[in-house]
Motif scaffolding. Structure first.
Motif, PDB file in Angstrom:
ATOM      1  N   ALA A  93       0.831  -1.206   0.000  1.00 36.61           N
ATOM      2  CA  ALA A  93       0.000   0.000   0.000  1.00 36.61           C
ATOM      3  C   ALA A  93       0.869   1.261   0.000  1.00 36.61           C
ATOM      4  CB  ALA A  93      -0.943  -0.013   1.202  1.00 36.61           C
ATOM      5  N   VAL A  94       1.973   1.230   0.733  1.00 32.38           N
ATOM      6  CA  VAL A  94       2.887   2.380   0.743  1.00 32.38           C
ATOM      7  C   VAL A  94       3.499   2.574  -0.643  1.00 32.38           C
ATOM      8  CG1 VAL A  94       5.096   3.230   1.650  1.00 32.38           C
ATOM      9  CG2 VAL A  94       3.373   2.319   3.212  1.00 32.38           C
ATOM     10  N   ILE A  95       3.900   1.480  -1.293  1.00 33.26           N
ATOM     11  CA  ILE A  95       4.436   1.566  -2.655  1.00 33.26           C
ATOM     12  C   ILE A  95       3.377   2.145  -3.596  1.00 33.26           C
ATOM     13  CG2 ILE A  95       5.203   0.198  -4.641  1.00 33.26           C
ATOM     14  CD1 ILE A  95       6.603  -1.660  -2.578  1.00 33.26           C
ATOM     15  N   SER A  96       2.134   1.727  -3.425  1.00 34.65           N
ATOM     16  CA  SER A  96       1.044   2.251  -4.245  1.00 34.65           C
ATOM     17  C   SER A  96       0.847   3.747  -4.027  1.00 34.65           C
ATOM     18  CB  SER A  96      -0.253   1.498  -3.941  1.00 34.65           C
ATOM     19  OG  SER A  96      -1.313   2.017  -4.691  1.00 34.65           O
ATOM     20  N   VAL A  97       0.932   4.189  -2.778  1.00 35.54           N
ATOM     21  CA  VAL A  97       0.813   5.623  -2.486  1.00 35.54           C
ATOM     22  C   VAL A  97       1.935   6.391  -3.189  1.00 35.54           C
ATOM     23  CG1 VAL A  97       1.063   7.364  -0.671  1.00 35.54           C
ATOM     24  CG2 VAL A  97      -0.443   5.414  -0.315  1.00 35.54           C
ATOM     25  N   LEU A  98       3.164   5.901  -3.077  1.00 36.81           N
ATOM     26  CA  LEU A  98       4.293   6.582  -3.711  1.00 36.81           C
ATOM     27  C   LEU A  98       4.143   6.622  -5.233  1.00 36.81           C
ATOM     28  CD1 LEU A  98       7.219   5.173  -1.541  1.00 36.81           C
ATOM     29  CD2 LEU A  98       6.160   7.442  -1.408  1.00 36.81           C
ATOM     30  N   ALA A  99       3.683   5.519  -5.819  1.00 34.30           N
ATOM     31  CA  ALA A  99       3.475   5.490  -7.267  1.00 34.30           C
ATOM     32  C   ALA A  99       2.397   6.472  -7.686  1.00 34.30           C
ATOM     33  CB  ALA A  99       3.102   4.082  -7.712  1.00 34.30           C
ATOM     34  N   ASN A 100       1.329   6.580  -6.892  1.00 38.24           N
ATOM     35  CA  ASN A 100       0.253   7.509  -7.238  1.00 38.24           C
ATOM     36  C   ASN A 100       0.660   8.961  -7.025  1.00 38.24           C
ATOM     37  OD1 ASN A 100      -2.342   6.177  -8.140  1.00 38.24           O
ATOM     38  ND2 ASN A 100      -1.659   4.844  -6.495  1.00 38.24           N
ATOM     39  N   ILE A 101       1.542   9.206  -6.078  1.00 32.83           N
ATOM     40  CA  ILE A 101       2.087  10.562  -5.927  1.00 32.83           C
ATOM     41  C   ILE A 101       2.915  10.916  -7.164  1.00 32.83           C
ATOM     42  CG2 ILE A 101       3.778  11.951  -4.645  1.00 32.83           C
ATOM     43  CD1 ILE A 101       2.725  10.554  -2.081  1.00 32.83           C
ATOM     44  N   ALA A 102       3.688   9.948  -7.659  1.00 34.19           N
ATOM     45  CA  ALA A 102       4.527  10.192  -8.836  1.00 34.19           C
ATOM     46  C   ALA A 102       3.687  10.505 -10.080  1.00 34.19           C
ATOM     47  CB  ALA A 102       5.416   8.985  -9.105  1.00 34.19           C
ATOM     48  N   PHE A 103       2.503   9.900 -10.200  1.00 38.95           N
ATOM     49  CA  PHE A 103       1.655  10.096 -11.375  1.00 38.95           C
ATOM     50  C   PHE A 103       0.502  11.060 -11.114  1.00 38.95           C
ATOM     51  CE2 PHE A 103       3.785   6.145 -12.433  1.00 38.95           C
ATOM     52  CZ  PHE A 103       4.153   6.394 -13.750  1.00 38.95           C
ATOM     53  N   PHE A 104       0.576  11.806 -10.026  1.00 42.71           N
ATOM     54  CA  PHE A 104      -0.520  12.701  -9.657  1.00 42.71           C
ATOM     55  C   PHE A 104      -0.788  13.754 -10.742  1.00 42.71           C
ATOM     56  CE2 PHE A 104      -2.852  15.928  -7.351  1.00 42.71           C
ATOM     57  CZ  PHE A 104      -3.728  15.157  -6.596  1.00 42.71           C
ATOM     58  N   ALA A 105       0.259  14.273 -11.352  1.00 41.15           N
ATOM     59  CA  ALA A 105       0.079  15.311 -12.377  1.00 41.15           C
ATOM     60  C   ALA A 105      -0.652  14.760 -13.603  1.00 41.15           C
ATOM     61  CB  ALA A 105       1.423  15.888 -12.789  1.00 41.15           C
ATOM     62  N   ALA A 106      -0.425  13.490 -13.926  1.00 37.89           N
ATOM     63  CA  ALA A 106      -1.058  12.898 -15.107  1.00 37.89           C
ATOM     64  C   ALA A 106      -2.496  12.461 -14.818  1.00 37.89           C
ATOM     65  CB  ALA A 106      -0.241  11.706 -15.592  1.00 37.89           C
ATOM     66  N   TYR A 107      -2.738  11.920 -13.631  1.00 41.12           N
ATOM     67  CA  TYR A 107      -4.064  11.400 -13.270  1.00 41.12           C
ATOM     68  C   TYR A 107      -4.457  11.905 -11.880  1.00 41.12           C
ATOM     69  CZ  TYR A 107      -2.850   8.134 -16.984  1.00 41.12           C
ATOM     70  OH  TYR A 107      -2.472   7.594 -18.174  1.00 41.12           O
ATOM     71  N   PRO A 108      -4.790  13.182 -11.743  1.00 44.83           N
ATOM     72  CA  PRO A 108      -5.027  13.736 -10.401  1.00 44.83           C
ATOM     73  C   PRO A 108      -6.214  13.105  -9.674  1.00 44.83           C
ATOM     74  CG  PRO A 108      -5.560  15.345 -12.093  1.00 44.83           C
ATOM     75  CD  PRO A 108      -4.932  14.185 -12.781  1.00 44.83           C
ATOM     76  N   LEU A 109      -7.321  12.894 -10.354  1.00 39.62           N
ATOM     77  CA  LEU A 109      -8.501  12.350  -9.674  1.00 39.62           C
ATOM     78  C   LEU A 109      -8.259  10.911  -9.244  1.00 39.62           C
ATOM     79  CD1 LEU A 109     -11.368  12.733  -8.685  1.00 39.62           C
ATOM     80  CD2 LEU A 109     -12.165  11.989 -10.929  1.00 39.62           C
ATOM     81  N   TRP A 110      -7.817  10.067 -10.184  1.00 39.23           N
ATOM     82  CA  TRP A 110      -7.578   8.672  -9.853  1.00 39.23           C
ATOM     83  C   TRP A 110      -6.493   8.543  -8.787  1.00 39.23           C
ATOM     84  CZ3 TRP A 110      -9.242   4.174  -9.170  1.00 39.23           C
ATOM     85  CH2 TRP A 110      -8.384   3.101  -9.010  1.00 39.23           C
ATOM     86  N   SER A 111      -5.431   9.332  -8.904  1.00 41.19           N
ATOM     87  CA  SER A 111      -4.352   9.271  -7.915  1.00 41.19           C
ATOM     88  C   SER A 111      -4.847   9.664  -6.536  1.00 41.19           C
ATOM     89  CB  SER A 111      -3.193  10.175  -8.334  1.00 41.19           C
ATOM     90  OG  SER A 111      -2.578   9.673  -9.491  1.00 41.19           O
TER      91      SER A 111
END
Length: 135
Positions: A93-111
């Motif tokens: 889950a922590v890895i998933s959070v970090l990955a979603n932070i990295a892609f936040f600019a591309a997919y803000p809502l989903w992230s």
């Protein structure tokens, strides 16, 4: 009022542990299927520019199979109240959070949705995961 020696009361947070276990199990099975499919495909891949690339999907297949097995085993472990599964699930889950932070600019809502769900699951696993232990 709980008495001495009585079983531990389960709270509503156990539902989030079940949610995490179900998601891990489903994603694990999907990864295993993807691994089997990758073994069935090998050969030439065409890029959008029309370039042919010779690809061996063996490594990709093994990575999908191993990842899927770890995810599915973690889901089953969570359902049975295993401590190792809680630790692995929190790390994932922590890895998933970090990955979603990295892609936040591309997919803000989903992230944002994924980060919130992961945070809730992390809390449920850390604070209430022991409620899943066999009685």
């Amino acid at each position: 009022m709980a008495t001495r020696g009585a079983g531990r009361m389960r709270t509503g947070w156990v539902g989030w542990v079940y949610f995490a276990a179900a998601v891990l199990l489903v994603i694990g099975v999907i990864q295993i299927v993807n691994g089997v499919i990758a073994f069935a495909h090998s050969g030439t891949v065409l890029t959008p520019a029309g370039t042919e690339i010779r690809v061996s999907y063996g490594t990709i297949g093994w990575s999908y199979l191993i990842t899927g097995a770890v995810l599915a085993a973690t889901g089953v472990g969570l359902l049975s109240g295993r401590t190792w599964a809680r630790v692995v699930a929190v790390v994932l889950a922590v890895i998933s959070v970090l990955a979603n932070i990295a892609f936040f600019a591309a997919y803000p809502l989903w992230s944002a949705v994924a980060i919130v769900l992961n945070a809730v699951v992390i809390y449920a696993l850390v604070a209430h995961g022991k409620e899943m232990a066999p009685r």
